[in-house]
Motif scaffolding. Structure first.
Motif, PDB file in Angstrom:
ATOM      1  N   ILE A 149     -10.260  46.159   1.692  1.00  0.00           N
ATOM      2  CA  ILE A 149      -9.952  45.785   0.308  1.00  0.00           C
ATOM      3  C   ILE A 149     -11.088  44.967  -0.293  1.00  0.00           C
ATOM      4  O   ILE A 149     -11.448  45.125  -1.450  1.00  0.00           O
ATOM      5  CB  ILE A 149      -8.622  45.018   0.244  1.00  0.00           C
ATOM      6  N   ASP A 153     -13.127  46.182  -3.524  1.00  0.00           N
ATOM      7  CA  ASP A 153     -13.241  45.348  -4.712  1.00  0.00           C
ATOM      8  C   ASP A 153     -14.677  45.313  -5.234  1.00  0.00           C
ATOM      9  O   ASP A 153     -14.929  45.349  -6.440  1.00  0.00           O
ATOM     10  CB  ASP A 153     -12.766  43.928  -4.405  1.00  0.00           C
ATOM     11  N   GLU A 191      -1.892  45.070  -6.592  1.00  0.00           N
ATOM     12  CA  GLU A 191      -1.960  43.769  -7.269  1.00  0.00           C
ATOM     13  C   GLU A 191      -3.340  43.139  -7.076  1.00  0.00           C
ATOM     14  O   GLU A 191      -3.945  42.635  -8.016  1.00  0.00           O
ATOM     15  CB  GLU A 191      -0.867  42.849  -6.706  1.00  0.00           C
ATOM     16  N   ILE A 192      -3.825  43.196  -5.841  1.00  0.00           N
ATOM     17  CA  ILE A 192      -5.097  42.532  -5.549  1.00  0.00           C
ATOM     18  C   ILE A 192      -6.259  43.236  -6.253  1.00  0.00           C
ATOM     19  O   ILE A 192      -7.118  42.600  -6.849  1.00  0.00           O
ATOM     20  CB  ILE A 192      -5.328  42.476  -4.032  1.00  0.00           C
ATOM     21  N   LEU A 193      -6.276  44.567  -6.195  1.00  0.00           N
ATOM     22  CA  LEU A 193      -7.412  45.294  -6.770  1.00  0.00           C
ATOM     23  C   LEU A 193      -7.235  45.563  -8.262  1.00  0.00           C
ATOM     24  O   LEU A 193      -8.198  45.907  -8.942  1.00  0.00           O
ATOM     25  CB  LEU A 193      -7.631  46.606  -6.028  1.00  0.00           C
ATOM     26  N   ALA A 194      -6.013  45.396  -8.760  1.00  0.00           N
ATOM     27  CA  ALA A 194      -5.719  45.634 -10.174  1.00  0.00           C
ATOM     28  C   ALA A 194      -6.206  47.006 -10.635  1.00  0.00           C
ATOM     29  O   ALA A 194      -6.917  47.146 -11.625  1.00  0.00           O
ATOM     30  CB  ALA A 194      -6.319  44.531 -11.046  1.00  0.00           C
TER      31      ALA A 194
ATOM     32  N   ARG B  27     -16.311  37.874  -6.407  1.00  0.00           N
ATOM     33  CA  ARG B  27     -16.402  38.372  -7.782  1.00  0.00           C
ATOM     34  C   ARG B  27     -17.364  37.575  -8.636  1.00  0.00           C
ATOM     35  O   ARG B  27     -18.003  38.116  -9.525  1.00  0.00           O
ATOM     36  CB  ARG B  27     -15.010  38.404  -8.432  1.00  0.00           C
ATOM     37  N   SER B  65      -5.214  39.349 -10.916  1.00  0.00           N
ATOM     38  CA  SER B  65      -5.611  40.614 -11.499  1.00  0.00           C
ATOM     39  C   SER B  65      -7.141  40.662 -11.432  1.00  0.00           C
ATOM     40  O   SER B  65      -7.709  40.263 -10.434  1.00  0.00           O
ATOM     41  CB  SER B  65      -5.077  40.730 -12.920  1.00  0.00           C
ATOM     42  N   ARG B  66      -7.834  41.107 -12.471  1.00  0.00           N
ATOM     43  CA  ARG B  66      -9.293  41.087 -12.365  1.00  0.00           C
ATOM     44  C   ARG B  66      -9.915  39.895 -13.089  1.00  0.00           C
ATOM     45  O   ARG B  66     -11.121  39.807 -13.239  1.00  0.00           O
ATOM     46  CB  ARG B  66      -9.915  42.404 -12.846  1.00  0.00           C
TER      47      ARG B  66
END
Ligand SMILES: Nc1ncnc2c1ncn2[C@@H]1O[C@H](COP(=O)(O)OP(=O)(O)O)[C@@H](O)[C@H]1O
Ligand SMILES: [Mg+2]
Lengths: 267, 82
Positions: A149, A153, A191-194, B27, B65-66
């Motif tokens: 995951i 991402d 949910e985590i990767l949206a 991120r 979410s992102r």
């Protein structure tokens, strides 16, 4: 004009090649013409998973270097009327092909075929850049594990930067482990990767047996994985619009959610 | 969420928690060292306005979410009390 879809993941060994092979076969079964491109230059794989390894004459690097036409390099799958494979080269280096080459090649194929599925190599370097260059859409394959995951991402971020619409396949889910609380559920991964989910493929030993034989699981019958790959194919070409069902749940988990119980014990 | 019977989080919940943290850092591309450096600088700026305990300043990167956000928290002394 056809659609080009890259199957990618970041991490290796999560099911990109298996997915490319089965989605390709399943879309072809539905009557569409499909070309599969193995974009893993130097480490070709899709040919053996498809069982077409003995029929390779030319490969993608030959096409790019104008040693032959794309049509000539395509291997026709004799089990289906409208499925072709463009194999990778086993001896060339990754930079024998550039993103521009791929964009041109995929563009040419899209004129003739309904679907071009591109099997992306692991990683986010040159091979990845080549594989996504000609793609209109992406499917990210992730298994319900932290490392997969995390890599997914990363890839989702890179695809977003290129404005490539992306959907998710969660692969190798074990309903049993999810129930025990020892595996992330498909809902957790979404949910985590949206990302929008296009399918969740169970961990299924039939896949291993099919791969041994070089026979796409979807051509072998109705194993759980084969059924889900066929459903994903239908969703992909817009035949099935029903939402993706929760695997690993069942009535008890739905009841649990309705009652607001802990998802770890109920799902 | 916790497993009612064992009173320990399931490995699934542990994985989720770890992922939220790892992804938040991935991120924004801030590795641990850089984050600490930023924490120290933020603490120093706050201390120019309010007398604070520099070590009590915390920074956290969180992701839902992102969307990713930076949270800075620092206990502030009441006027005259500190
Ligand atoms: N749903 C599944 N159930 C069981 N085994 C699977 C499943 N998907 C993939 N595999 C197995 O996992 C391994 C890696 O898959 P592969 O498609 O080669 O991954 P990648 O192309 O991402 O490196 C293969 O041995 C394959 O048979
Ligand atoms: Mg592969």
């Amino acid at each position: 004009m056809g659609r080009a879809i890259v199957i990618t993941s970041g991490k290796g060994g999560v099911g990109k090649t298996t997915t490319t092979c089965n989605l390709g076969a399943a879309i072809a079964q539905l009557g569409m013409s499909v070309v599969l491109i193995d974009a893993d230059i130097g480490l070709r794989n899709l040919d053996v998973v498809m069982g077409l390894e003995n029929r390779i004459v030319y490969h993608v690097v030959d096409v790019v270097q104008r040693k032959c036409t794309a049509q000539k390099a395509l291997i026709k799958d004799r089990r289906l009327d409208n499925l072709w494979l463009l194999p990778a080269s086993q001896t060339d280096d990754k930079d024998a092909v550039t993103p521009d080459d791929m964009r041109k090649l995929v563009g040419e194929l899209k004129v003739i075929y309904d679907y071009v599925l591109i099997d992306c190599p692991a990683g986010i370097e040159q091979g990845f850049k080549n594989a996504i260059a000609g793609a209109d859409e992406a499917v990210v394959v992730a298994t319900p594990e932290v490392s997969s995951i995390r890599d997914a991402d990363r890839v989702v971020g890179l695809l977003a930067a290129q404005d490539i619409p992306t959907r998710l396949i969660v692969n190798r889910i074990s309903a049993h482990l999810v129930k025990k609380g020892d595996m992330l559920s498909q809902a957790d991964v979404i949910e985590i990767l949206a990302l929008e989910l296009i399918g969740a493929v169970p961990l299924d030993e039939h896949v291993v047996a099919s791969t041994n034989k070089g026979m796409p699981a979807v051509l072998e019958g109705k194993s759980l994985a084969a059924r889900e790959f066929s459903r994903i194919a239908r969703r992909m070409i817009g035949l099935e619009t029903e939402a993706v069902r929760e695997t690993g749940g069942g009535w008890f988990s739905r009841l649990g959610r309705a009652l607001g119980l802990s998802s770890a014990t109920a799902a | 969420m916790w497993n009612m019977f064992r009173g320990k989080p399931s490995s699934r919940e542990v994985a989720k928690g770890r992922l939220h943290l790892v992804l938040a850092h991935d991120r924004v591309g801030l590795e641990g060292g850089k984050l600490q450096e930023m924490r120290r600088e933020i603490a120093a700026v706050i201390s120019r306005y309010v007398p604070i305990d520099l070590d009590a300043v915390e920074v956290q990167i969180e992701t839902r979410s992102r969307a990713t956000e930076l949270r800075v928290s620092s206990p502030l002394p009441a006027r005259g009390g500190g």
